[in-house]
Design an enzyme around this catalytic site. Sequence first.
Site, PDB file in Angstrom:
ATOM      1  N   CYS A   1       0.822  -1.218   0.000  1.00 36.40           N
ATOM      2  CA  CYS A   1       0.000   0.000   0.000  1.00 36.40           C
ATOM      3  C   CYS A   1       0.854   1.264   0.000  1.00 36.40           C
ATOM      4  O   CYS A   1       0.387   2.338  -0.380  1.00 36.40           O
ATOM      5  CB  CYS A   1      -0.935   0.008   1.197  1.00 36.40           C
TER       6      CYS A   1
ATOM      7  N   HIS B   1      -3.590   6.981   2.046  1.00 37.03           N
ATOM      8  CA  HIS B   1      -4.019   5.651   1.580  1.00 37.03           C
ATOM      9  C   HIS B   1      -5.402   5.353   2.160  1.00 37.03           C
ATOM     10  O   HIS B   1      -5.632   5.490   3.359  1.00 37.03           O
ATOM     11  CB  HIS B   1      -2.997   4.613   2.033  1.00 37.03           C
TER      12      HIS B   1
ATOM     13  N   ASN C   1     -10.258  -0.555  -0.447  1.00 30.70           N
ATOM     14  CA  ASN C   1      -8.800  -0.421  -0.332  1.00 30.70           C
ATOM     15  C   ASN C   1      -8.165  -0.947  -1.622  1.00 30.70           C
ATOM     16  O   ASN C   1      -8.189  -2.150  -1.873  1.00 30.70           O
ATOM     17  CB  ASN C   1      -8.330  -1.219   0.891  1.00 30.70           C
TER      18      ASN C   1
HETATM   19  N1  ACO Z   1     -18.859  -9.009   8.321  1.00 29.88           N
HETATM   20  C1  ACO Z   1     -19.427  -9.282   9.510  1.00 29.88           C
HETATM   21  N2  ACO Z   1     -18.716  -9.607  10.600  1.00 29.88           N
HETATM   22  C2  ACO Z   1     -17.372  -9.647  10.477  1.00 29.88           C
HETATM   23  C3  ACO Z   1     -16.724  -9.391   9.253  1.00 29.88           C
HETATM   24  C4  ACO Z   1     -17.525  -9.062   8.153  1.00 29.88           C
HETATM   25  N3  ACO Z   1     -17.013  -8.777   6.930  1.00 29.88           N
HETATM   26  N4  ACO Z   1     -15.395  -9.506   9.441  1.00 29.88           N
HETATM   27  C5  ACO Z   1     -15.210  -9.841  10.722  1.00 29.88           C
HETATM   28  N5  ACO Z   1     -16.412  -9.940  11.341  1.00 29.88           N
HETATM   29  C6  ACO Z   1     -16.678 -10.269  12.733  1.00 29.88           C
HETATM   30  C7  ACO Z   1     -15.536 -11.012  13.377  1.00 29.88           C
HETATM   31  O1  ACO Z   1     -15.605 -12.382  13.099  1.00 29.88           O
HETATM   32  C8  ACO Z   1     -15.764 -10.695  14.835  1.00 29.88           C
HETATM   33  O2  ACO Z   1     -16.775 -11.536  15.307  1.00 29.88           O
HETATM   34  P1  ACO Z   1     -16.723 -12.117  16.826  1.00 29.88           P
HETATM   35  O3  ACO Z   1     -16.743 -10.911  17.706  1.00 29.88           O
HETATM   36  O4  ACO Z   1     -17.923 -12.964  16.883  1.00 29.88           O
HETATM   37  O5  ACO Z   1     -15.414 -12.866  16.891  1.00 29.88           O
HETATM   38  C9  ACO Z   1     -16.313  -9.268  14.813  1.00 29.88           C
HETATM   39  O6  ACO Z   1     -16.803  -9.067  13.472  1.00 29.88           O
HETATM   40  C10 ACO Z   1     -15.295  -8.213  15.138  1.00 29.88           C
HETATM   41  O7  ACO Z   1     -14.131  -8.452  14.395  1.00 29.88           O
HETATM   42  P2  ACO Z   1     -12.854  -7.564  14.540  1.00 29.88           P
HETATM   43  O8  ACO Z   1     -11.755  -8.175  13.742  1.00 29.88           O
HETATM   44  O9  ACO Z   1     -12.631  -7.294  15.989  1.00 29.88           O
HETATM   45  O10 ACO Z   1     -13.334  -6.205  13.849  1.00 29.88           O
HETATM   46  P3  ACO Z   1     -12.594  -4.849  13.794  1.00 29.88           P
HETATM   47  O11 ACO Z   1     -13.416  -3.807  14.401  1.00 29.88           O
HETATM   48  O12 ACO Z   1     -11.165  -4.958  14.233  1.00 29.88           O
HETATM   49  O13 ACO Z   1     -12.585  -4.558  12.238  1.00 29.88           O
HETATM   50  C11 ACO Z   1     -11.136  -4.609  10.347  1.00 29.88           C
HETATM   51  C12 ACO Z   1     -11.900  -5.437  11.359  1.00 29.88           C
HETATM   52  C13 ACO Z   1     -12.117  -3.778   9.544  1.00 29.88           C
HETATM   53  C14 ACO Z   1     -10.394  -5.560   9.406  1.00 29.88           C
HETATM   54  C15 ACO Z   1     -10.146  -3.693  11.080  1.00 29.88           C
HETATM   55  O14 ACO Z   1      -9.365  -4.424  11.993  1.00 29.88           O
HETATM   56  C16 ACO Z   1      -9.233  -2.983  10.133  1.00 29.88           C
HETATM   57  O15 ACO Z   1      -9.655  -2.190   9.322  1.00 29.88           O
HETATM   58  N6  ACO Z   1      -7.937  -3.188  10.228  1.00 29.88           N
HETATM   59  C17 ACO Z   1      -6.999  -2.525   9.355  1.00 29.88           C
HETATM   60  C18 ACO Z   1      -6.632  -3.470   8.329  1.00 29.88           C
HETATM   61  C19 ACO Z   1      -6.485  -2.868   6.979  1.00 29.88           C
HETATM   62  O16 ACO Z   1      -6.971  -1.821   6.647  1.00 29.88           O
HETATM   63  N7  ACO Z   1      -5.777  -3.618   6.169  1.00 29.88           N
HETATM   64  C20 ACO Z   1      -5.596  -3.282   4.816  1.00 29.88           C
HETATM   65  C21 ACO Z   1      -4.209  -3.440   4.379  1.00 29.88           C
HETATM   66  S1  ACO Z   1      -3.102  -2.528   5.336  1.00 29.88           S
HETATM   67  C22 ACO Z   1      -3.554  -1.022   5.099  1.00 29.88           C
HETATM   68  O17 ACO Z   1      -4.010  -0.765   4.037  1.00 29.88           O
HETATM   69  C23 ACO Z   1      -3.360  -0.048   6.185  1.00 29.88           C
END
Ligand code: ACO
Length: 342
Positions: free
Chosen positions: A114, A256, A286
């Site tokens: 990224c 980004h 993204n």
């Molecule tokens: N739909 C519904 N529920 C979901 C989904 C989905 N697509 N994905 C995960 N869940 C559930 C999980 O299973 C979890 O359930 P549980 O509580 O029963 O175990 C719950 O939702 C919460 O999951 P978390 O992983 O805690 O959710 P979080 O609030 O952390 O959000 C996310 C996840 C959006 C991926 C976040 O961590 C994030 O954005 N991280 C940054 C990662 C990123 O942007 N990466 C891209 C590449 S790097 C970059 O570009 C910076």
Amino acid sequence: MLAAQVIGVGSYAPDRRVDNAELSRTIETSDAWIRERTGIGERRIAAPGEVASDLATAAAKRALEVAGLKPNDIDMIVVATVTGDRPLPATAAIVQRKLGVTNRCGAFDLAAACAGFVYGLGLGNALIGQGQCRHVLVIGVEVLSRFVDWQDRTTCVLFGDGAGAVVLGPGAEEQPPGISGVHLHCQGSMSHLLTIPAGGSERPASEASLAEREHYVRMEGQDVFRVAVKELASACLSAIDAQQLKAAEVDWVVAHQANERILEAVAQRSGIPFERFFRNIARYGNTSSASIPLALDEAYQHGSLEPGSKLVLCALGAGIAWGSCVVRWHLPKPTPRSAAGP
Ligand code: ACO
């Protein structure tokens, strides 16, 4: 060293839009969850047979048109991508051919995920500043839809396909530098946080790796979130400090587009108002290395950028690699003829 400036910008996104409702018909997710956690409403997905070099070439043609240059005016092609056409040759070589560049200019790919586009800008700026090149084409392109696991709801909802490009040229001595305050970093001890485990020399393609679905993106989302907020905020401040700018003087942060909540938190930490963060994640998701030039082109086409605008660019991704710089915009607003957004 003479700093480079952006003299052309363009982007391209595939026609097919996949909204959250469509995803929720194949995996257990919902529009509400995706929007609330990420700010994403839909993403573009490349058509069958449409490959990274196609997207990159389309974006590059638009950037060359804005710059008023012909393909053979380019001295170097840098393609930032982790989803190129093939492991070999570089996608940049294929883009050179598809653009009709016959001057045998250098062309290579840059893999900083990224952060790749910001790395490419830093490199292009140095090549022009040292007098080695006059015009450098920097492209960010990804076809992540072919590398995400469409059965893994924790990753597949996040990504989309697209491309963006800028043409860099020498800046005028009497003007403030077009590109400055470049900061590029990587912390390899965090490389496990975001990875595609198989398909490289460590774990070549095999039936076992395919069965384990190791050819797809795997991510420790919360860890990436935390490091993104911390390092992006500090990278923004490093870039503006290096230019003796104050947060209040920044017209736009073109960051980004990974997650709207990351951008909100970066705004809070850096002291740059959230309204100054250009955002289009809702429509593209993204797109990794493509996200900043896609956003830049959209801001340009909307007339949000004008000569003198001060921008901060910052990105972070797999590696964990990140970078930032200040861009002073010198391009006049687009004429209706050159208005050709994605
Ligand atoms: N739909 C519904 N529920 C979901 C989904 C989905 N697509 N994905 C995960 N869940 C559930 C999980 O299973 C979890 O359930 P549980 O509580 O029963 O175990 C719950 O939702 C919460 O999951 P978390 O992983 O805690 O959710 P979080 O609030 O952390 O959000 C996310 C996840 C959006 C991926 C976040 O961590 C994030 O954005 N991280 C940054 C990662 C990123 O942007 N990466 C891209 C590449 S790097 C970059 O570009 C910076």
